[in-house]
Design a protein around this motif. Structure first.
Motif, PDB file in Angstrom:
ATOM      1  N   PRO A  50       0.816  -1.219   0.000  1.00  0.00           N
ATOM      2  CA  PRO A  50       0.000   0.000   0.000  1.00  0.00           C
ATOM      3  C   PRO A  50       0.849   1.269   0.000  1.00  0.00           C
ATOM      4  N   LEU A  91      -7.228  -3.899  -6.085  1.00  0.00           N
ATOM      5  CA  LEU A  91      -7.993  -2.654  -6.016  1.00  0.00           C
ATOM      6  C   LEU A  91      -8.885  -2.438  -7.233  1.00  0.00           C
ATOM      7  N   HIS A 108     -14.456   8.983   4.722  1.00  0.00           N
ATOM      8  CA  HIS A 108     -13.035   8.903   4.332  1.00  0.00           C
ATOM      9  C   HIS A 108     -12.959   8.701   2.829  1.00  0.00           C
ATOM     10  N   PHE A 168     -10.959   5.873   0.778  1.00  0.00           N
ATOM     11  CA  PHE A 168     -11.434   4.497   0.573  1.00  0.00           C
ATOM     12  C   PHE A 168     -12.012   4.349  -0.831  1.00  0.00           C
ATOM     13  N   PHE A 211     -12.777   1.060  -3.277  1.00  0.00           N
ATOM     14  CA  PHE A 211     -13.730   0.375  -2.407  1.00  0.00           C
ATOM     15  C   PHE A 211     -15.079   1.087  -2.450  1.00  0.00           C
ATOM     16  N   MET A 264     -12.159  -5.638   8.767  1.00  0.00           N
ATOM     17  CA  MET A 264     -11.245  -4.615   9.252  1.00  0.00           C
ATOM     18  C   MET A 264     -11.758  -4.252  10.635  1.00  0.00           C
ATOM     19  N   GLU A 296      -7.822  -7.742   9.338  1.00  0.00           N
ATOM     20  CA  GLU A 296      -6.849  -6.734   9.724  1.00  0.00           C
ATOM     21  C   GLU A 296      -7.339  -6.079  11.011  1.00  0.00           C
ATOM     22  N   HIS A 316      -2.196   5.982   7.737  1.00  0.00           N
ATOM     23  CA  HIS A 316      -3.033   5.909   6.535  1.00  0.00           C
ATOM     24  C   HIS A 316      -4.071   4.827   6.746  1.00  0.00           C
ATOM     25  N   LEU A 317      -5.294   5.241   7.027  1.00  0.00           N
ATOM     26  CA  LEU A 317      -6.336   4.269   7.362  1.00  0.00           C
ATOM     27  C   LEU A 317      -6.718   3.382   6.181  1.00  0.00           C
ATOM     28  N   SER A 318      -6.352   3.801   4.973  1.00  0.00           N
ATOM     29  CA  SER A 318      -6.688   2.944   3.837  1.00  0.00           C
ATOM     30  C   SER A 318      -5.648   1.844   3.626  1.00  0.00           C
ATOM     31  N   ASP A 319      -4.487   1.934   4.279  1.00  0.00           N
ATOM     32  CA  ASP A 319      -3.477   0.879   4.103  1.00  0.00           C
ATOM     33  C   ASP A 319      -3.968  -0.498   4.549  1.00  0.00           C
ATOM     34  N   PRO A 320      -4.523  -0.628   5.761  1.00  0.00           N
ATOM     35  CA  PRO A 320      -5.010  -1.962   6.149  1.00  0.00           C
ATOM     36  C   PRO A 320      -6.156  -2.446   5.266  1.00  0.00           C
ATOM     37  N   LEU A 321      -6.919  -1.519   4.713  1.00  0.00           N
ATOM     38  CA  LEU A 321      -8.005  -1.916   3.809  1.00  0.00           C
ATOM     39  C   LEU A 321      -7.416  -2.506   2.520  1.00  0.00           C
ATOM     40  N   MET A 322      -6.329  -1.901   2.046  1.00  0.00           N
ATOM     41  CA  MET A 322      -5.676  -2.426   0.838  1.00  0.00           C
ATOM     42  C   MET A 322      -5.040  -3.784   1.113  1.00  0.00           C
ATOM     43  N   THR A 323      -4.425  -3.927   2.288  1.00  0.00           N
ATOM     44  CA  THR A 323      -3.833  -5.218   2.658  1.00  0.00           C
ATOM     45  C   THR A 323      -4.909  -6.299   2.689  1.00  0.00           C
TER      46      THR A 323
END
Lengths: 214, 214
Positions: free
Chosen positions: A17, A82, A103, A106, A111, A176, A192, B195-202
């Motif tokens: 990421p 993605l 946010h 996202f 997403f 998440m 996560e 970056h709150l979107s990093d765990p979402l991407m993972t």
């Protein structure tokens, strides 16, 4: 088939990421090519680490004059899934749930937030970012009618296990979890666990190191 | 003096909060000793990795029968600087700022939230978690009178650089930045960009892997 010999280490996965975000920034600046050395300097990772990381995915064919930024960005986005248009729901429309619903990153990452749920009568029916908050009681019905890939859990700690199980039972494949607990499911459900106090602790460590270094 | 030969790699530093959290859970369960093998299984890190990590800090003297959980918890807390009573302020009292202000784990980890700031007249004067939101205009005055170690930035992206500079100018030594940008300061100011979107991407990556593995 899952080829275990090709399993990418978690630490490499966690860097993807960051590469993706950084390449996105380069694209915005209209930068077309970047060498692993330049990428390395900007990202505070060694150039050999970058090459090693990329080799897990075939290396992305760096020539003598560097990586093609747009190609690399698109490839890493593809690897991260993605481009699959994963759908999400948020369960728990408190402050954190509301923050995540608004946010816009996202959405920028591909997403699609398609539902927000809460069990507070005062919140149900209100709109967040154009989406009406639904009653948690209707969760199963919603999940039957809509394919949901990822559940974002911003419920209180005491409710997280039950909520997670309800989502998984209805076919949700990723969670998440923001509820300060460690959720674990069988490996066909990805999790996560996000601990917002971790970066604060890391910061505390670094401040202490800086003080000692003075 | 900063002994560079002893610099702990970032990836090890990032694991410390996880060790700390996990040991805290063991303590709650009244578990007094744990072997590196048992710790390894629970944490999904190899036992040799754990020993390697701990060796950066002198090894914590594991005997044949394992680590003393309470001692290890306290030592890692000390290394993380959690016993220093670092003070924090939150700038930006939107949903995310409010969520963080109510995040009781921060306090549990030893951080003291002493101020919340915003520039919205409708928010200034309201209370979050018992703390009155102050006007951003009064930031410098507050920082002159109160020692603040860490600034938590939940302002919009466009305001983050200016806000960060104001805090640093007044002696703040650490910044936790939630504004989807990469802040960088000289090395005497520690920064964690969250970056709150990093765990979402993972998560998206892992879901895709699970699908392909079916």
């Amino acid at each position: 088939m899952n080829d275990k010999s090709k399993k990418v280490p978690e630490v490499v996965v966690k860097r993807l990421p960051r590469y993706y975000r950084y390449l996105g920034e380069l694209l915005k600046q209209d930068i077309k090519r970047i060498s692993s050395n330049a990428l390395s300097e900007k990202m505070n990772v060694t150039a050999s680490q970058i090459r090693q990381d990329f080799n897990y995915f075939g290396g992305f064919g760096q020539q003598g004059y560097g990586y093609n930024v747009e190609h690399l960005y698109s490839e890493i986005g593809e690897i991260l899934g993605l481009h699959d248009g994963d759908t999400t729901v948020i369960v728990g429309a408190g402050n954190l749930g509301r923050a995540l619903a608004s946010h816009d990153t996202f959405e920028k990452r591909g997403f699609k937030l398609i539902g927000i749920f809460d069990n507070d009568e005062n919140i149900i029916g209100t709109s967040i970012n154009g989406i009406k908050v639904m009653s948690s009681d209707t969760l199963e019905g919603f999940l039957e009618k809509n394919r949901v890939d990822i559940g974002i859990l911003t419920v209180p700690k005491a409710a997280v296990m039950e909520t997670a199980e309800r989502l998984v039972k209805c076919g949700v494949k990723g969670l998440m979890n923001f509820s300060y607990t460690e959720l674990n499911f069988d490996k066909d459900v990805a999790v996560e666990n996000v601990h917002l106090s971790d970066p604060l602790m890391t910061l505390s460590y670094k401040i202490k190191q800086n003080k000692n270094g003075e």
